[in-house]
Design a protein around this motif. Structure first.
Motif, short mmCIF file in Angstrom:
data_model
loop_
_atom_site.label_atom_id
_atom_site.label_comp_id
_atom_site.label_asym_id
_atom_site.label_seq_id
_atom_site.Cartn_x
_atom_site.Cartn_y
_atom_site.Cartn_z
N ARG A 4 3.40 9.52 -5.11
CA ARG A 4 2.19 8.84 -5.59
C ARG A 4 1.63 9.41 -6.89
O ARG A 4 1.15 8.68 -7.74
N CYS A 13 4.74 5.92 -2.36
CA CYS A 13 4.54 4.49 -2.62
C CYS A 13 5.89 3.80 -2.75
O CYS A 13 6.79 4.32 -3.40
N ARG A 14 5.99 2.62 -2.14
CA ARG A 14 7.19 1.81 -2.30
C ARG A 14 7.06 1.10 -3.64
O ARG A 14 6.03 0.51 -3.94
N TRP A 71 11.25 4.57 -3.29
CA TRP A 71 9.98 5.25 -3.04
C TRP A 71 9.75 6.31 -4.11
O TRP A 71 10.66 7.04 -4.48
N GLU A 112 0.82 -1.19 0.00
CA GLU A 112 0.00 0.00 0.00
C GLU A 112 0.86 1.25 0.00
O GLU A 112 1.99 1.25 0.49
N CYS A 113 0.29 2.31 -0.53
CA CYS A 113 0.98 3.60 -0.47
C CYS A 113 0.77 4.18 0.93
O CYS A 113 -0.22 3.91 1.59
N HIS A 114 1.72 4.98 1.36
CA HIS A 114 1.67 5.63 2.67
C HIS A 114 1.63 7.13 2.45
O HIS A 114 2.65 7.72 2.11
N GLY A 115 0.43 7.69 2.59
CA GLY A 115 0.29 9.11 2.33
C GLY A 115 0.57 9.42 0.87
O GLY A 115 -0.02 8.83 -0.02
#
Length: 59
Positions: free
Chosen positions: A51, A38-39, A48, A32-35
């Motif tokens: 997004r 995205c990894r 990273w 999942e993307c974090h804020g």
């Protein structure tokens, strides 16, 4: 026309590991993307990305 997007060592990082052509088909979002971040992985590396550079078309 596509530009290049930086792949960073960690979210909000300052170290640019790679600069990838936008529109590449081999960039994969890992988990999942974090804020806003995205990894990602791709042939030759991982890191990273911001997004907004990515499309989540998994169809």
């Amino acid at each position: 026309m596509f530009g290049k997007a930086p792949v960073l060592d960690h979210p909000d990082g300052r170290t640019v590991l790679y600069r990838l052509d936008l529109g590449r088909c081999d960039i994969r979002i890992n988990g999942e993307c974090h804020g806003l971040w995205c990894r990602v992985s791709f042939k030759g590396g991982k890191g990273w990305m911001f997004r907004s550079f990515l499309s989540e078309d998994r169809g």
